[in-house]
Design a protein around this motif. Structure first.
Motif, PDB file in Angstrom:
ATOM      1  N   PHE A  72       0.737  -1.194   0.028  1.00 38.43           N
ATOM      2  CA  PHE A  72      -0.005  -0.047   0.011  1.00 38.43           C
ATOM      3  C   PHE A  72       0.771   1.283   0.015  1.00 38.43           C
ATOM      4  O   PHE A  72       0.502   2.086  -0.650  1.00 38.43           O
ATOM      5  CB  PHE A  72      -0.943   0.014   1.180  1.00 38.43           C
ATOM      6  N   THR A  73       2.061   1.110   0.708  1.00 40.50           N
ATOM      7  CA  THR A  73       2.915   2.278   0.563  1.00 40.50           C
ATOM      8  C   THR A  73       3.413   2.559  -0.731  1.00 40.50           C
ATOM      9  O   THR A  73       3.620   3.800  -0.955  1.00 40.50           O
ATOM     10  CB  THR A  73       4.087   2.104   1.692  1.00 40.50           C
ATOM     11  N   ALA A  74       3.610   1.522  -1.417  1.00 41.43           N
ATOM     12  CA  ALA A  74       4.438   1.652  -2.793  1.00 41.43           C
ATOM     13  C   ALA A  74       3.317   2.182  -3.612  1.00 41.43           C
ATOM     14  O   ALA A  74       3.658   2.831  -4.465  1.00 41.43           O
ATOM     15  CB  ALA A  74       4.937   0.255  -3.239  1.00 41.43           C
ATOM     16  N   GLN A  75       2.143   1.612  -3.330  1.00 36.78           N
ATOM     17  CA  GLN A  75       0.906   2.008  -4.332  1.00 36.78           C
ATOM     18  C   GLN A  75       0.602   3.434  -4.091  1.00 36.78           C
ATOM     19  O   GLN A  75       0.399   4.380  -5.214  1.00 36.78           O
ATOM     20  CB  GLN A  75      -0.328   1.478  -4.058  1.00 36.78           C
ATOM     21  N   ALA A  76       0.790   4.117  -2.906  1.00 36.53           N
ATOM     22  CA  ALA A  76       0.328   5.512  -2.736  1.00 36.53           C
ATOM     23  C   ALA A  76       1.546   6.337  -3.290  1.00 36.53           C
ATOM     24  O   ALA A  76       1.302   7.405  -3.841  1.00 36.53           O
ATOM     25  CB  ALA A  76       0.319   5.542  -1.279  1.00 36.53           C
ATOM     26  N   ALA A  77       3.049   5.924  -3.219  1.00 35.73           N
ATOM     27  CA  ALA A  77       4.029   6.485  -3.708  1.00 35.73           C
ATOM     28  C   ALA A  77       3.962   6.719  -5.249  1.00 35.73           C
ATOM     29  O   ALA A  77       4.046   7.572  -5.691  1.00 35.73           O
ATOM     30  CB  ALA A  77       5.244   6.001  -3.256  1.00 35.73           C
ATOM     31  N   LEU A  78       3.422   5.442  -5.835  1.00 35.17           N
ATOM     32  CA  LEU A  78       3.537   5.564  -7.307  1.00 35.17           C
ATOM     33  C   LEU A  78       2.388   6.291  -7.609  1.00 35.17           C
ATOM     34  O   LEU A  78       2.562   7.104  -8.558  1.00 35.17           O
ATOM     35  CB  LEU A  78       3.183   4.032  -7.721  1.00 35.17           C
ATOM     36  N   LYS A  79       1.177   6.339  -7.107  1.00 31.51           N
ATOM     37  CA  LYS A  79      -0.004   7.301  -7.338  1.00 31.51           C
ATOM     38  C   LYS A  79       0.557   8.508  -7.541  1.00 31.51           C
ATOM     39  O   LYS A  79       0.367   9.389  -8.125  1.00 31.51           O
ATOM     40  CB  LYS A  79      -1.174   6.862  -6.525  1.00 31.51           C
ATOM     41  N   HIS A  80       1.282   8.885  -6.206  1.00 32.70           N
ATOM     42  CA  HIS A  80       1.666  10.417  -6.132  1.00 32.70           C
ATOM     43  C   HIS A  80       2.555  10.863  -7.362  1.00 32.70           C
ATOM     44  O   HIS A  80       2.519  11.764  -7.925  1.00 32.70           O
ATOM     45  CB  HIS A  80       2.428  10.663  -4.732  1.00 32.70           C
ATOM     46  N   GLU A  81       3.499   9.794  -7.474  1.00 35.20           N
ATOM     47  CA  GLU A  81       4.654  10.222  -8.541  1.00 35.20           C
ATOM     48  C   GLU A  81       3.893  10.220  -9.860  1.00 35.20           C
ATOM     49  O   GLU A  81       4.219  11.283 -10.757  1.00 35.20           O
ATOM     50  CB  GLU A  81       5.764   9.066  -8.529  1.00 35.20           C
ATOM     51  N   ASN A  82       2.904   9.311 -10.155  1.00 34.28           N
ATOM     52  CA  ASN A  82       2.304   9.398 -11.389  1.00 34.28           C
ATOM     53  C   ASN A  82       1.539  10.548 -11.586  1.00 34.28           C
ATOM     54  O   ASN A  82       1.413  11.434 -12.740  1.00 34.28           O
ATOM     55  CB  ASN A  82       1.068   8.292 -11.420  1.00 34.28           C
TER      56      ASN A  82
END
Length: 297
Positions: A72-82
């Motif tokens: 979930f941390t990686a998904q949130a970071a990827l969404k923010h980066e995207n």
């Protein structure tokens, strides 16, 4: 029932003190044997092998919780980066489009300035501000007026050909009627043959009318100003022939053409000076002036 002869479990075997002593001695023996001779090494290995699956099974919930947290941390970071990349891409795309538009305007301005610098096309460079209130009147408003020496009737061109003619002048702006206006007429000639004709605007395009059906005209022929009207210089490109209709029994051919100049896209134009400046007022003869003085009381 007689319970007197029933043996008691508390009274069977060694006494507690003896059991403790035996346990202590056995522990000491195992400690000494393990430390000196490694007697329990294989036993520990066997026990660790047996207990390893239990250890892994006991760590499964913790590992799953850690993996879920990392996911979930990686998904949130990827969404923010995207989101950040998408926003930056939109900003850069808008900047790129703006830069492309500015580069196009700069290139056109350079070509128009080079055209205005030629002796035969010397004139005033102006910028198109906006179109007329009626979009179907095909009129342009430019940022030069009478303060810049602009007068009604002057020809307006761009780097490709004839745009139109100045029809109304104000101090700081002027109105230009384009060649595609339905009331606009330009004397032209076929560049290939020199045959003269009249080019009419019909509201969005141009066409040659009243051309004898036997006239030598072909598709892709270039139509240029003939110069016989005293307004336009001879040889300014105006239109190119696209289609010729010679109907049987008709006296005239219908010639559809396409304006060459950027009538709908040019941002900068050149206002050419009038070929024939307006005549100055002719002063009265001296003799007439003297006679009028004598008659006065």
């Amino acid at each position: 029932m007689n319970f007197a002869n029933t043996p008691s479990f508390a009274n069977q075997g060694l006494q507690p003190g003896s059991r403790l002593l035996l346990c202590v001695l056995a522990s000491l023996a195992l400690l000494v044997g393990d430390s000196q001779y490694g007697l329990m090494e294989k036993a520990r290995d066997a026990v660790s092998v047996v207990l390893y699956p239990l250890q892994r099974a006991a760590n499964v919930p913790l590992n799953l919780a850690m993996q879920a947290g990392d996911y979930f941390t990686a998904q949130a970071a990827l969404k923010h980066e995207n989101d950040a990349l998408r926003e930056r891409d939109l900003v850069q795309s808008s900047h790129l489009m703006r830069m492309s538009a500015l580069e196009k305007e700069l290139q056109q301005l350079r070509r128009v300035n080079a055209l205005a610098a030629q002796p035969s096309y010397a004139g005033v460079v102006a910028e198109v501000l906006y179109t007329g209130r009626d979009p179907f009147s095909y009129r342009l408003i430019i940022d030069k007026g009478s303060d810049s020496g602009i007068a009604s009737g002057q020809a307006v061109i761009d780097e490709n050909g004839l745009i139109g003619q100045v029809t109304r002048v104000q101090p700081l702006s002027a109105e230009v009627t384009q060649v595609i206006n339905r009331n606009f007429t330009v004397p032209v000639m076929i560049e290939r043959t020199g045959h003269r004709a009249l080019l009419y605007g019909f509201g969005g395009g141009v066409e040659v009318r009243y051309l004898p059906i036997s006239t030598d005209i072909r598709e892709n022929d270039l139509l240029v100003t003939s110069g016989i009207d005293g307004v336009y210089l001879q040889g300014i490109p105006v239109a190119r022939v696209k289609q010729i209709d010679r109907l049987g029994g008709a006296a005239f051919a219908r010639v559809r053409s396409e304006a060459i100049a950027g009538v709908q896209s040019s941002r900068f134009v050149v206002i050419m000076p009038n070929r024939h400046p307006p005549l100055a007022a002719i002063p009265a003869p001296p003799a007439a002036a003297s006679k009028s003085d004598k008659k006065s009381p």
